[in-house]
Motif scaffolding. Structure first.
Motif, PDB file in Angstrom:
ATOM      1  N   ALA C 377      41.180  34.644  31.160  1.00  0.00           N
ATOM      2  CA  ALA C 377      40.947  33.290  31.658  1.00  0.00           C
ATOM      3  C   ALA C 377      42.214  32.449  31.526  1.00  0.00           C
ATOM      4  O   ALA C 377      42.521  31.637  32.408  1.00  0.00           O
ATOM      5  CB  ALA C 377      39.796  32.648  30.897  1.00  0.00           C
ATOM      6  N   ALA C 378      42.951  32.653  30.439  1.00  0.00           N
ATOM      7  CA  ALA C 378      44.172  31.885  30.232  1.00  0.00           C
ATOM      8  C   ALA C 378      45.202  32.202  31.315  1.00  0.00           C
ATOM      9  O   ALA C 378      45.899  31.323  31.811  1.00  0.00           O
ATOM     10  CB  ALA C 378      44.753  32.199  28.854  1.00  0.00           C
ATOM     11  N   LYS C 379      45.295  33.482  31.691  1.00  0.00           N
ATOM     12  CA  LYS C 379      46.221  33.881  32.765  1.00  0.00           C
ATOM     13  C   LYS C 379      45.819  33.218  34.067  1.00  0.00           C
ATOM     14  O   LYS C 379      46.667  32.746  34.838  1.00  0.00           O
ATOM     15  CB  LYS C 379      46.178  35.398  32.931  1.00  0.00           C
ATOM     16  CG  LYS C 379      46.977  36.136  31.910  1.00  0.00           C
ATOM     17  CD  LYS C 379      48.184  36.709  32.594  1.00  0.00           C
ATOM     18  CE  LYS C 379      49.225  37.146  31.601  1.00  0.00           C
ATOM     19  NZ  LYS C 379      50.534  37.278  32.232  1.00  0.00           N
ATOM     20  N   VAL C 380      44.518  33.225  34.341  1.00  0.00           N
ATOM     21  CA  VAL C 380      44.014  32.639  35.578  1.00  0.00           C
ATOM     22  C   VAL C 380      44.325  31.142  35.604  1.00  0.00           C
ATOM     23  O   VAL C 380      44.797  30.594  36.600  1.00  0.00           O
ATOM     24  CB  VAL C 380      42.496  32.882  35.695  1.00  0.00           C
ATOM     25  CG1 VAL C 380      41.919  32.107  36.868  1.00  0.00           C
ATOM     26  CG2 VAL C 380      42.209  34.367  35.833  1.00  0.00           C
ATOM     27  N   PHE C 381      44.086  30.493  34.466  1.00  0.00           N
ATOM     28  CA  PHE C 381      44.346  29.064  34.348  1.00  0.00           C
ATOM     29  C   PHE C 381      45.831  28.767  34.586  1.00  0.00           C
ATOM     30  O   PHE C 381      46.191  27.849  35.329  1.00  0.00           O
ATOM     31  CB  PHE C 381      43.918  28.602  32.948  1.00  0.00           C
ATOM     32  CG  PHE C 381      44.145  27.150  32.678  1.00  0.00           C
ATOM     33  CD1 PHE C 381      43.358  26.193  33.299  1.00  0.00           C
ATOM     34  CD2 PHE C 381      45.136  26.730  31.804  1.00  0.00           C
ATOM     35  CE1 PHE C 381      43.560  24.840  33.050  1.00  0.00           C
ATOM     36  CE2 PHE C 381      45.340  25.385  31.545  1.00  0.00           C
ATOM     37  CZ  PHE C 381      44.553  24.434  32.167  1.00  0.00           C
TER      38      PHE C 381
END
Lengths: 292, 356, 418
Positions: C377-381
């Motif tokens: 999720a952090a990468k996507v964000f």
């Protein structure tokens, strides 16, 4: 042919050097930047990157970054590891790949074209995309060494060497080069009763100087710049190579000067190897006086 | 005859086997594993058991769809326009998400569109980023392969002359290859910066008339900047291969040419070039393979941005396999790349086959 | 000593003729950082000398390579006994079985800052010897010159005040950009440093109430859209350099006066303090729903495969002494986790130059979503923020991010959450 008058010839020569030098400037600057920056303190180094000062040894110069680099990381160990791994791999690779290429070019055997086709197809597979499956493979491989039987190759030198001995590119280099060698050389030797091994050793390889040098240089570069693989399979600091070592310098506070100093130091072996190979490359051509 | 062929058989296999065997174990076996993983839901970090999922990874990666939309109309039937006078369309997400009427478009998003008549046709893709990565990679290969091969040949010819100090030049031209690509990429980030070296240089050359763009920050210039830097970086590598090919051409041929009074161009056309045929094949293949594997520069310089303008296939494979812990998707990409490049090579081979 | 360890210790004694101690291996992310290595090595030496059951040996990795090395080792079945883990990654590793619950009494760490306790699914997995914090950094003279109020923890800047400060800095013409957000650092920095802005607008990375199953409505709802528009404006209005920022400018721009403000971590504070004598650390602005900074830094844990969790726990507990916490803080500038340790430090003691960070950490710090899908999720964000900063449509980018996060959660069978 026109008569060459000496002044014209001199002019021509000068033009050639000017062209060569201009091109040289375009290619020389990363190395110059690296060396020059390695002598500067960080704040000056960063300020200089926006101007041509980046390539000039000006300002506050010292060897401080080099001392600091040695304090931060076992630089010598890393370089030794890389040179060892790279050297052994290159040597084995030249032997294994040239022998395979010999079989592909000078021998007729069933399955030859298929095997060569498969090897060439492996050129398409970028290493990054098979690294994880390869990790699973090597973590299960057996080994019989001086200390007996063991399972799993992690944390060793061999795991950095053996998977890279044979590769499609090196074999392909040799194959294309061997195709240019006159085929009757091998035939003549065969008629005189030489074995395949002897033809490979005594007839073909002595003519392979240029391609050996080329293949050695290319392989050296690939091996010396290994990063992802050793990162995954080597845990002991004492076995780490130079590119993993580079990460020691990418801290949250990046020490740019030390990075440049470290890079300057680890570039020395590559440069030395290239220059040595270039010399032997030329020497080999001079001695064989190659063929058509 | 029979006996000779059988010895050849044994010797051939014996001599090829060490190399071939190592390749089977360390390249082909892992690739076969990757191939198998592409049909599973295997994750990099996960306690969940692996399951076969058939072709769903391929569908998620390569699915495309088309949707034709009419502009929105108000109650009077007039086309609704925005402040610029352009017609407004319904939001695509209302079709691609939880819409039972369009199950085949579920999860897709806009790749590009074109206007046709009154309406607008959208081409949708399950994975727009990957589509852009494919296009960028193909552009990269199409530009880099001929340009780099050509420049490398010019350099090799230039450097293959007898001149005092030529070895020095030979070494210098090879410099960008010797210095690690990571460093070179970092250096070029400084060079390409908005207030960086390149713009400062261009500004002073044009007496301030040229106001350079933010090379890596602008979607229109980013891929071009990566291409220029990559050609510069690797051209020395191929120069060395050309050089070794040049060495195989016999000096006696050149002597014969000189006696015949051949011009420089004729010498190149009729002696040098034919002698380089095998080298040319080698170089084109090697450059193409390396160009398809474009990764390190992207990783250091742009991370695929801005706005996906420098996404590449291998960067995406790594980004998904490691960054997003989706090893099956990463494997699917490597299988796709393999099939793509193999088809291109076979097509290339078929097109350039010797016609007799 | 349990019977098992006694037996294995005996076996070792038999085999080596050495002391009756069980060897524990430990991995640490600090290779190349001499100060950190020196402290860790000292703790290990002290621990090994303090008792006769365990011998800890350390292998350090460079930070950038550490996570990949751990994942590779886990795949190959080769994890050490003790390892350290970046706070927000911990649930991912715990879920995958890389870690096991840490057998340490909760009372032992009662006084610790909340960001230093790695709790997932109601179990303690890791403990940090420090926390990190982010602040809005500027100079008092800059605030005075631009005529700006000094914000406080009680009364932080509002969105209007913050944008007013940006505009004032831009209008002054003295700076290339009003603020350095650190956009050139495309790593964990993006979620760590910028998620707090989204929180302050009232959005989130993923919906905790859904059991971390979807981001619909929190990452693309009204609040998130407002955040996205504001975020894009920071770049289109020319207040901050975008993702193509020259790393050299990020490293030295503030010290050289290119930026009026910098949104930066306290591990970078020491150079600022050296450069100027009037550096001030300001709390994050409040965009309407409170003001936040990210919590949790590196923490110690025991691996899921170790046969001696109690040995690992003994070591970690040993390392939690105030004197070591103090040493880390003095050495690398990070926030000590306990008030008693803070009082012993140079920078965080009452009146120390960075004491404000301790209060920031105590008051504003909020953990990044504690669920195993965080790394993805952090990468996507981070990608969504990069795209928006580069001019992509805000709603589309956030919708895409929501879809990707949801797809990832699904392909992980919900990450085992309820």
């Amino acid at each position: 042919m026109s008569v060459i008058d000496p002044s014209n010839r001199g002019l021509q020569l000068a033009t050639r050097y000017v062209v060569l030098t201009l091109i040289a400037v375009i290619f020389a600057f990363p190395l110059v930047f690296m060396l020059v920056s390695s002598l500067k303190p960080d704040d000056q180094l960063l300020r200089d990157t926006a101007s041509l000062r980046a390539f000039l040894p000006v300002g506050d110069l010292s060897l401080q970054n080099y001392y600091a680099a040695f304090d931060r990381a076992p630089v010598g160990t890393f370089i030794l590891n890389s040179v060892l791994v790279t050297g052994v791999t290159v040597a084995l690779s030249l032997f294994v790949c040239s022998m395979a290429a010999f079989a592909f070019v000078f021998l007729r055997w069933s399955g030859r074209d298929l095997v060569l086709g498969v090897i060439l197809a492996t050129l398409i597979v970028p290493f990054e995309t098979i690294a994880i499956p390869l990790l699973l493979v090597v973590s299960k491989l057996p080994w019989i060494g001086l200390d007996g039987f063991s399972l799993g190759w992690l944390n060793t030198y061999r795991v950095q060497i053996v998977p890279f001995i044979a590769d499609g590119l090196t074999i392909f280099l040799f194959v294309q080069y061997f195709k240019d060698l006159p085929g009757d050389l091998a035939e003549a030797a065969r008629v005189e009763g030489a074995s395949n091994w002897q033809i490979y050793r005594k007839v073909v390889m002595p003519l392979a100087g240029p391609v050996l040098a080329t293949a050695a240089i290319l392989k050296f570069l690939v091996m010396y710049n290994q990063y992802l693989w050793p990162l995954m399979v080597v845990q002991e600091e004492g076995r780490r190579p130079v590119m993993v070592g580079l990460q020691y310098f990418f801290q949250l506070n990046r020490a740019w000067g030390e990075i440049m100093a470290y890079l300057s130091m680890i570039t020395v072996p590559v440069l030395a190897f290239y220059l040595y190979m270039q010399r032997s490359f030329i020497a080999s051509i001079a001695s064989t006086g190659v063929k058509g | 005859m029979a006996s000779r062929l059988s010895t050849s058989n044994r010797a051939g296999w014996l001599m090829a086997l060490p190399g071939f065997g190592l390749i089977v174990l360390f390249v082909i076996l892992p690739f076969v594993l990757a191939f198998a993983l592409s049909f599973t839901n295997q994750r990099l970090v996960s306690p969940n058991p692996t399951e076969w999922v058939g072709l769903s990874n391929y569908r998620a990666l390569l699915g495309v769809g088309v949707l034709h939309l009419e502009p929105e109309r108000d109650d009077a039937g007039n086309v609704v326009t925005d402040e610029n006078g352009a017609p407004e369309y319904p939001r695509l997400r209302s079709f691609t998400r939880n819409n039972p009427d369009y199950p085949h478009l579920a999860g897709m998003s806009e790749w590009f569109f074109f206007d046709r008549g009154e309406g607008r046709t959208y081409v949708l893709a399950s994975d727009v980023v990957f589509m852009r990565a494919i296009v960028n990679t193909l552009i990269f290969v199409a530009v880099v392969a001929p340009v780099q091969a050509g420049l490398a040949l010019v350099l090799a010819l230039l450097i293959n002359q007898r001149l005092r100090g030529i070895n020095l030049f030979r070494a210098i031209y090879f410099m960008p290859v010797v210095v690690s690509i990571v460093v070179v990429s970092l250096l070029w980030r400084f060079i390409y910066a908005e207030e960086g070296l390149l713009n400062n240089l261009l500004a002073s050359l044009t007496f301030g008339a040229f106001d350079g763009p933010d090379w890596l920050g602008n979607p229109r210039t980013a891929l071009g900047s990566v291409i220029a830097m990559s050609v510069w970086q690797a051209v020395g590598f191929h120069m060395v291969i050309w050089l070794s090919g040049l060495q195989t051409i016999s000096p006696t041929l050149y002597e014969a040419g000189a006696i015949e009074g051949a011009s420089r161009w004729q010498t190149f056309r009729y002696i040098t070039w034919p002698g380089l045929r095998n080298t040319a094949v080698l170089i084109l293949i090697v450059i193409t393979m390396q160009a398809f594997a474009l990764f390190a520069q992207i990783d250091v310089m742009t991370n695929g941005g801005p706005l996906d303008s420098t996404q590449t296939i291998v960067f995406q494979a790594v980004e998904r396999g490691y960054g997003r812990q989706d090893i099956s998707s990463g494997s699917t990409i490597s299988v796709f790349l393999f099939v793509l490049v193999l088809s291109i090579s076979l097509l290339q081979r078929w097109l350039t086959r010797e016609r007799r | 000593m349990t019977r098992l360890t006694a037996a294995s210790a005996l076996a070792m004694l038999w085999a080596t003729g050495a002391m009756a101690q069980t060897e524990l291996t430990m991995w640490y992310h600090g290779a190349g950082n001499q100060v950190e290595s020196e402290i860790v090595n000292r703790i290990i030496a002290d621990f090994n000398a303090s008792q006769s059951d365990w011998v800890v040996s350390i292998e350090s990795f460079p930070q950038n390579a550490y996570n990949d090395a751990v994942v590779a080792a886990a795949l190959a079945g080769d994890l050490p006994d003790i390892l350290d883990v970046d706070g927000p990654i911990m649930p991912n590793w715990a879920w995958a079985g890389y870690l096991q619950p840490l057998p340490i009494e909760p009372t032992r760490i009662e006084a610790f800052l909340p960001g230093t306790k790695g709790v997932w699914n109601d179990q303690l997995y890791s403990v940090g010897l420090w926390d990190a914090a982010v602040a809005l950094i500027t100079r008092q003279s800059t605030l005075d010159a631009l005529g700006l109020r000094t914000p406080t923890l009680e009364e932080p800047w509002t969105q209007e005040e913050f944008m007013g400060a940006m505009e004032a800095a831009k209008a002054s013409g003295d700076y290339e950009y009003a603020i350095d957000l650190g956009m050139s650092d495309q790593s964990e920095w993006y979620p760590y440093a910028f998620l707090p802005f989204l929180w302050s607008f009232g959005g989130d990375l993923i919906d905790a109430e859904s059991g971390y199953q979807t981001a619909e409505g929190v990452l693309n709802g009204e609040a998130a859209l407002a955040f996205g528009e504001w975020w894009q404006g920071m770049f289109t209005e020319g207040y901050a350099p975008g993702p193509s920022q020259d790393p050299a400018d990020h490293a030295s721009g503030f010290q050289e006066g290119q930026y009026a403000f910098t949104w930066n971590g306290n591990w970078l504070a020491l150079p600022f303090l050296e450069a100027f004598d009037d550096v001030v650390f300001l709390p994050a602005p409040d965009f309407g729903n409170g003001n936040f900074i990210g919590a949790a830094s590196w923490q110690f844990a025991v691996s899921g495969t170790t046969e001696h969790p109690e040995g690992g726990a003994a070591f970690i507990e040993f390392a939690l002494k105030d004197e070591y916490l103090r040493d880390f803080s003095n050495g690398i500038g990070l926030i000590p986790p306990t008030p008693t340790a803070a009082a012993m430090t140079e920078n965080y003691a009452e009146g120390g130059p960075m004491a404000v960070f301790y209060d920031l950490s105590e008051d504003q710090a909020r953990l990044r979503p504690v669920f195993p899908g965080y790394p993805v999720a952090a990468k996507v964000f981070a990608k969504a923020l990069t795209d928006i900063a580069n001019g992509a449509d805000v709603a589309d980018s956030l919708d895409t991010a929501v879809d990707e996060i949801e797809a990832d959660v699904q392909s992980n069978q919900g990450y085992g959450q309820q």
